[in-house]
Write a protein that holds these residues in place. Structure first.
Motif, PDB file in Angstrom:
ATOM      1  N   LEU A  30       0.301  -1.412   0.251  1.00 30.35           N
ATOM      2  CA  LEU A  30       0.075   0.079   0.100  1.00 30.35           C
ATOM      3  C   LEU A  30       0.798   0.793  -0.055  1.00 30.35           C
ATOM      4  O   LEU A  30       2.095   1.075   0.977  1.00 30.35           O
ATOM      5  CB  LEU A  30      -0.900   0.069   1.040  1.00 30.35           C
ATOM      6  N   ILE A  31       1.002   2.034  -0.996  1.00 28.93           N
ATOM      7  CA  ILE A  31       1.950   3.080  -1.405  1.00 28.93           C
ATOM      8  C   ILE A  31       1.224   4.544  -0.874  1.00 28.93           C
ATOM      9  O   ILE A  31      -0.328   4.548  -1.847  1.00 28.93           O
ATOM     10  CB  ILE A  31       1.852   3.258  -2.707  1.00 28.93           C
ATOM     11  N   ILE A  32       2.161   5.005  -0.233  1.00 29.86           N
ATOM     12  CA  ILE A  32       0.759   6.206   0.070  1.00 29.86           C
ATOM     13  C   ILE A  32       1.978   7.529  -0.209  1.00 29.86           C
ATOM     14  O   ILE A  32       3.207   7.495  -0.488  1.00 29.86           O
ATOM     15  CB  ILE A  32       0.878   7.091   1.856  1.00 29.86           C
ATOM     16  N   ILE A  33       1.384   8.670  -1.238  1.00 26.72           N
ATOM     17  CA  ILE A  33       1.903   9.126  -1.854  1.00 26.72           C
ATOM     18  C   ILE A  33       1.880  10.743  -1.115  1.00 26.72           C
ATOM     19  O   ILE A  33       0.830  11.241  -1.164  1.00 26.72           O
ATOM     20  CB  ILE A  33       1.581   9.333  -3.151  1.00 26.72           C
ATOM     21  N   LEU A  34       3.018  10.849  -0.835  1.00 25.19           N
ATOM     22  CA  LEU A  34       2.442  12.368  -0.067  1.00 25.19           C
ATOM     23  C   LEU A  34       2.882  13.623  -0.527  1.00 25.19           C
ATOM     24  O   LEU A  34       4.343  13.796  -1.074  1.00 25.19           O
ATOM     25  CB  LEU A  34       3.271  12.423   1.154  1.00 25.19           C
ATOM     26  N   ASN A  35       2.487  14.421  -0.980  1.00 27.04           N
ATOM     27  CA  ASN A  35       2.897  15.313  -2.089  1.00 27.04           C
ATOM     28  C   ASN A  35       4.024  16.544  -1.261  1.00 27.04           C
ATOM     29  O   ASN A  35       3.623  16.665   0.409  1.00 27.04           O
ATOM     30  CB  ASN A  35       1.620  16.594  -3.251  1.00 27.04           C
ATOM     31  N   SER A  36       4.047  18.046  -1.301  1.00 28.28           N
ATOM     32  CA  SER A  36       5.255  18.346  -0.491  1.00 28.28           C
ATOM     33  C   SER A  36       4.206  19.218   0.617  1.00 28.28           C
ATOM     34  O   SER A  36       4.251  19.419   1.455  1.00 28.28           O
ATOM     35  CB  SER A  36       5.384  20.029  -1.205  1.00 28.28           C
ATOM     36  N   ALA A  37       2.927  20.004  -0.264  1.00 27.56           N
ATOM     37  CA  ALA A  37       1.679  20.330   0.998  1.00 27.56           C
ATOM     38  C   ALA A  37       0.916  19.051   1.069  1.00 27.56           C
ATOM     39  O   ALA A  37      -0.765  19.430   0.740  1.00 27.56           O
ATOM     40  CB  ALA A  37       1.265  21.427   0.514  1.00 27.56           C
ATOM     41  N   TYR A  38       0.801  18.184   1.938  1.00 28.83           N
ATOM     42  CA  TYR A  38      -0.536  17.348   2.367  1.00 28.83           C
ATOM     43  C   TYR A  38      -1.008  17.737   3.260  1.00 28.83           C
ATOM     44  O   TYR A  38      -0.519  18.116   4.480  1.00 28.83           O
ATOM     45  CB  TYR A  38      -0.081  15.467   2.079  1.00 28.83           C
ATOM     46  N   CYS A  39      -2.191  17.338   3.416  1.00 23.39           N
ATOM     47  CA  CYS A  39      -2.816  16.994   4.617  1.00 23.39           C
ATOM     48  C   CYS A  39      -2.687  15.931   5.568  1.00 23.39           C
ATOM     49  O   CYS A  39      -2.368  14.628   5.634  1.00 23.39           O
ATOM     50  CB  CYS A  39      -4.555  16.840   3.882  1.00 23.39           C
ATOM     51  N   GLY A  40      -1.736  16.530   6.450  1.00 25.80           N
ATOM     52  CA  GLY A  40      -1.731  16.017   7.873  1.00 25.80           C
ATOM     53  C   GLY A  40      -2.062  15.289   8.927  1.00 25.80           C
ATOM     54  O   GLY A  40      -2.338  13.996   9.054  1.00 25.80           O
ATOM     55  N   ASP A  41      -3.997  16.114   9.165  1.00 31.14           N
ATOM     56  CA  ASP A  41      -4.714  15.192   9.670  1.00 31.14           C
ATOM     57  C   ASP A  41      -5.218  13.952   9.408  1.00 31.14           C
ATOM     58  O   ASP A  41      -5.749  13.092   9.778  1.00 31.14           O
ATOM     59  CB  ASP A  41      -6.245  16.230   9.638  1.00 31.14           C
ATOM     60  N   CYS A  42      -5.249  14.431   7.672  1.00 28.21           N
ATOM     61  CA  CYS A  42      -5.873  13.572   6.533  1.00 28.21           C
ATOM     62  C   CYS A  42      -4.203  12.022   6.318  1.00 28.21           C
ATOM     63  O   CYS A  42      -4.876  10.253   6.405  1.00 28.21           O
ATOM     64  CB  CYS A  42      -5.845  13.946   5.437  1.00 28.21           C
ATOM     65  N   LEU A  43      -3.383  12.253   6.940  1.00 27.50           N
ATOM     66  CA  LEU A  43      -2.463  10.918   7.285  1.00 27.50           C
ATOM     67  C   LEU A  43      -2.605  10.616   8.556  1.00 27.50           C
ATOM     68  O   LEU A  43      -2.744   9.289   8.022  1.00 27.50           O
ATOM     69  CB  LEU A  43      -1.146  11.657   6.981  1.00 27.50           C
ATOM     70  N   ASP A  44      -3.063  11.155   9.218  1.00 27.66           N
ATOM     71  CA  ASP A  44      -3.047  10.187  10.941  1.00 27.66           C
ATOM     72  C   ASP A  44      -4.369   9.535  10.657  1.00 27.66           C
ATOM     73  O   ASP A  44      -4.541   7.935  10.693  1.00 27.66           O
ATOM     74  CB  ASP A  44      -3.813  11.325  12.147  1.00 27.66           C
ATOM     75  N   ILE A  45      -5.610   9.848  10.249  1.00 28.93           N
ATOM     76  CA  ILE A  45      -6.617   8.720   9.544  1.00 28.93           C
ATOM     77  C   ILE A  45      -6.346   7.857   8.952  1.00 28.93           C
ATOM     78  O   ILE A  45      -7.056   6.597   9.135  1.00 28.93           O
ATOM     79  CB  ILE A  45      -8.289   9.881   8.999  1.00 28.93           C
ATOM     80  N   ASP A 106       1.437   6.374 -14.656  1.00 19.57           N
ATOM     81  CA  ASP A 106       0.364   7.324 -15.832  1.00 19.57           C
ATOM     82  C   ASP A 106      -0.075   8.027 -14.665  1.00 19.57           C
ATOM     83  O   ASP A 106      -1.070   9.095 -15.540  1.00 19.57           O
ATOM     84  CB  ASP A 106      -0.028   6.519 -16.709  1.00 19.57           C
ATOM     85  N   SER A 107       0.060   8.082 -13.390  1.00 21.13           N
ATOM     86  CA  SER A 107      -0.945   8.726 -12.683  1.00 21.13           C
ATOM     87  C   SER A 107      -0.147  10.525 -12.539  1.00 21.13           C
ATOM     88  O   SER A 107       1.192  10.377 -12.320  1.00 21.13           O
ATOM     89  CB  SER A 107      -1.276   8.430 -11.557  1.00 21.13           C
ATOM     90  N   GLU A 108      -0.764  11.745 -11.668  1.00 18.71           N
ATOM     91  CA  GLU A 108       0.059  12.551 -11.441  1.00 18.71           C
ATOM     92  C   GLU A 108      -0.813  13.556 -10.575  1.00 18.71           C
ATOM     93  O   GLU A 108      -2.540  13.422 -10.273  1.00 18.71           O
ATOM     94  CB  GLU A 108      -0.164  13.971 -12.693  1.00 18.71           C
ATOM     95  N   ILE A 109      -0.265  13.179  -9.144  1.00 17.77           N
ATOM     96  CA  ILE A 109      -0.832  13.185  -8.262  1.00 17.77           C
ATOM     97  C   ILE A 109      -0.926  14.354  -7.827  1.00 17.77           C
ATOM     98  O   ILE A 109       0.486  15.508  -7.706  1.00 17.77           O
ATOM     99  CB  ILE A 109       0.393  12.429  -6.548  1.00 17.77           C
ATOM    100  N   SER A 110      -1.480  15.677  -7.386  1.00 13.06           N
ATOM    101  CA  SER A 110      -1.949  17.216  -7.072  1.00 13.06           C
ATOM    102  C   SER A 110      -1.653  17.279  -5.773  1.00 13.06           C
ATOM    103  O   SER A 110      -1.236  17.794  -4.623  1.00 13.06           O
ATOM    104  CB  SER A 110      -2.056  17.728  -8.016  1.00 13.06           C
ATOM    105  N   ASN A 111      -3.202  16.360  -5.220  1.00 19.77           N
ATOM    106  CA  ASN A 111      -4.175  16.690  -3.476  1.00 19.77           C
ATOM    107  C   ASN A 111      -3.043  15.387  -3.495  1.00 19.77           C
ATOM    108  O   ASN A 111      -3.077  14.157  -3.552  1.00 19.77           O
ATOM    109  CB  ASN A 111      -5.114  17.062  -3.405  1.00 19.77           C
ATOM    110  N   SER A 112      -2.352  15.668  -1.665  1.00 18.12           N
ATOM    111  CA  SER A 112      -2.380  13.641  -0.914  1.00 18.12           C
ATOM    112  C   SER A 112      -2.305  14.163   0.585  1.00 18.12           C
ATOM    113  O   SER A 112      -2.816  15.816   0.456  1.00 18.12           O
ATOM    114  CB  SER A 112      -1.005  13.829  -1.598  1.00 18.12           C
ATOM    115  N   PRO A 113      -2.530  13.284   0.962  1.00 20.58           N
ATOM    116  CA  PRO A 113      -2.471  12.301   0.112  1.00 20.58           C
ATOM    117  C   PRO A 113      -3.104  11.081  -0.409  1.00 20.58           C
ATOM    118  O   PRO A 113      -5.084  11.275  -0.252  1.00 20.58           O
ATOM    119  CB  PRO A 113      -2.317  10.984   1.631  1.00 20.58           C
ATOM    120  N   SER A 114      -2.584  10.256  -1.370  1.00 17.98           N
ATOM    121  CA  SER A 114      -3.165   9.383  -2.528  1.00 17.98           C
ATOM    122  C   SER A 114      -2.554   8.165  -2.178  1.00 17.98           C
ATOM    123  O   SER A 114      -1.863   7.531  -1.514  1.00 17.98           O
ATOM    124  CB  SER A 114      -3.423   9.726  -3.744  1.00 17.98           C
TER     125      SER A 114
END
Length: 156
Positions: A30-45, A106-114
């Motif tokens: 399970l790969i968690i992709i974190l862009n530069s400005a990621y949602c820390g609360d989301c990562l906790d969830i 083939d995907s571009e991740i803009s909002n994260s975490p994805s």
């Protein structure tokens, strides 16, 4: 000794192109992709839902870091406080491009975490908007991840 191992591990995983990373580390993960400005609360969830996959899948974090060893180490230690991961892969980023998107396959991740779930050569991508709907809760995020894990036969 442990610090030396961590430093060598970071240097080995530092890459500017994710295609260079050995594909075998992405098997059953399970790969968690974190862009530069990621949602820390989301990562906790997401971390609260890790009981769903911990037994069958490894957890890998893919994130950006300016190619400086100290910044990579600091970021890895900070992330380790938030989420338990098996491996971390850094995508090199120039300071002026630090806020650009992460490209994975083939995907571009803009909002994260994805999240990308890869199990027995099958793969599914959960973009940020798929996981974190307008009125998301810990339970709704857990259910979204659980549905994809069931779809890939990771869990029943």
């Amino acid at each position: 000794m442990k610090l030396l191992f961590l430093i060598l591990g970071f240097q080995a995983l530092f890459t500017s192109d994710l295609k260079e990373v050995e594909q075998s580390i992405f098997e059953n993960t399970l790969i968690i992709i974190l862009n530069s400005a990621y949602c820390g609360d989301c990562l906790d969830i997401i971390e609260k839902s890790s009981y769903l996959w911990k037994e069958k899948l490894n957890t890998i974090i893919i994130t950006k870091s300016i190619k400086k060893e100290k910044s990579a180490q600091a970021l890895a230690f900070e992330l380790k406080k938030k989420v338990k991961y098996d491996e971390i892969v850094f995508v090199e980023s120039l300071p002026r491009n630090f806020l650009s998107n992460i490209k994975f396959r083939d995907s571009e991740i803009s909002n994260s975490p994805s999240i990308i779930i890869r199990f027995q050569e099958k793969e599914v991508l959960l973009m940020f908007d798929d996981i974190f709907t307008k009125n998301y809760t810990s339970k709704s995020v857990s259910e979204a991840i659980k549905m994809k894990l069931m779809e890939l036969d990771v869990i029943k």
